[in-house]
Motif scaffolding. Sequence first.
Motif, PDB file in Angstrom:
ATOM      1  N   ALA A  25      -3.734 -19.425  -4.173  1.00 37.54           N
ATOM      2  CA  ALA A  25      -4.692 -19.983  -4.871  1.00 37.54           C
ATOM      3  C   ALA A  25      -4.144 -21.392  -5.367  1.00 37.54           C
ATOM      4  O   ALA A  25      -4.893 -22.432  -5.794  1.00 37.54           O
ATOM      5  CB  ALA A  25      -4.710 -19.187  -6.329  1.00 37.54           C
ATOM      6  N   GLU A  41      -0.988 -14.005  -1.334  1.00 36.68           N
ATOM      7  CA  GLU A  41      -2.403 -14.022  -1.233  1.00 36.68           C
ATOM      8  C   GLU A  41      -3.012 -14.140  -2.547  1.00 36.68           C
ATOM      9  O   GLU A  41      -4.105 -15.177  -2.492  1.00 36.68           O
ATOM     10  CB  GLU A  41      -3.036 -12.649  -0.565  1.00 36.68           C
ATOM     11  CG  GLU A  41      -3.166 -12.381   0.717  1.00 36.68           C
ATOM     12  CD  GLU A  41      -3.610 -11.174   1.368  1.00 36.68           C
ATOM     13  OE1 GLU A  41      -4.071 -10.371   0.640  1.00 36.68           O
ATOM     14  OE2 GLU A  41      -3.721 -11.210   2.564  1.00 36.68           O
ATOM     15  N   THR A  42      -2.598 -13.956  -3.654  1.00 35.46           N
ATOM     16  CA  THR A  42      -3.091 -14.162  -4.961  1.00 35.46           C
ATOM     17  C   THR A  42      -2.703 -15.439  -5.449  1.00 35.46           C
ATOM     18  O   THR A  42      -3.340 -16.606  -5.854  1.00 35.46           O
ATOM     19  CB  THR A  42      -3.187 -12.969  -5.998  1.00 35.46           C
ATOM     20  OG1 THR A  42      -1.812 -12.590  -6.024  1.00 35.46           O
ATOM     21  CG2 THR A  42      -3.836 -11.882  -5.492  1.00 35.46           C
ATOM     22  N   GLN A  98       0.779  -9.121  -1.108  1.00 34.65           N
ATOM     23  CA  GLN A  98      -0.436  -9.474  -2.344  1.00 34.65           C
ATOM     24  C   GLN A  98      -0.007 -10.600  -3.116  1.00 34.65           C
ATOM     25  O   GLN A  98      -0.972 -11.489  -3.698  1.00 34.65           O
ATOM     26  CB  GLN A  98      -0.549  -8.176  -3.365  1.00 34.65           C
ATOM     27  CG  GLN A  98      -1.411  -8.235  -4.490  1.00 34.65           C
ATOM     28  CD  GLN A  98      -2.788  -8.095  -3.946  1.00 34.65           C
ATOM     29  OE1 GLN A  98      -3.049  -7.431  -3.009  1.00 34.65           O
ATOM     30  NE2 GLN A  98      -3.629  -8.821  -4.876  1.00 34.65           N
ATOM     31  N   GLU A  99       1.139 -11.052  -3.608  1.00 32.92           N
ATOM     32  CA  GLU A  99       1.604 -11.892  -4.268  1.00 32.92           C
ATOM     33  C   GLU A  99       1.377 -13.468  -3.371  1.00 32.92           C
ATOM     34  O   GLU A  99       0.843 -14.604  -4.182  1.00 32.92           O
ATOM     35  CB  GLU A  99       3.165 -11.907  -4.558  1.00 32.92           C
ATOM     36  CG  GLU A  99       3.647 -13.281  -5.247  1.00 32.92           C
ATOM     37  CD  GLU A  99       5.153 -13.536  -5.283  1.00 32.92           C
ATOM     38  OE1 GLU A  99       5.392 -14.450  -5.860  1.00 32.92           O
ATOM     39  OE2 GLU A  99       5.899 -12.627  -4.644  1.00 32.92           O
TER      40      GLU A  99
END
Length: 136
Positions: free
Chosen positions: A96, A91-92, A88-89
């Motif tokens: 980004a 990907e976000t 999750q980290e």
Amino acid sequence: MKLRITDPTAIAVDREILSLRAEDSTGSFGILPGHADFLTALEVSVVSWREADGKVGYCAVRNGILTVSGGTDVAIATREAHVGDDLQELETVVLAGYRSHVEAERTGRTAAAKLRMQAIRRMVEALQGGPSEIGL
């Protein structure tokens, strides 16, 4: 299979794996032992793999080139690699940041191309005795 992920400053990953998932412009794909020789350009994405003990690994890549050689060696050369356990980290936060770098580079290239064209126009005008001859 042997996986090696490198960026210009370091070897981010160097380990034995059972399978790999990555993403290029056509979408997500997988690599298993015995895969045919292969070469593709990667997108900004997260590469994932499974090790012999069942552990899953992740690495965010900022574009890159993936090659498969002899069905046993997978190599990824990328501009930037960030290995992490938290998908999750990666990907976000990390992706980004990579995407903003890519957009900034694109904007910079566009601005540089505009400046080159303006310079060329002024040189042509000066050579032809046009209006910018006085402004230079």
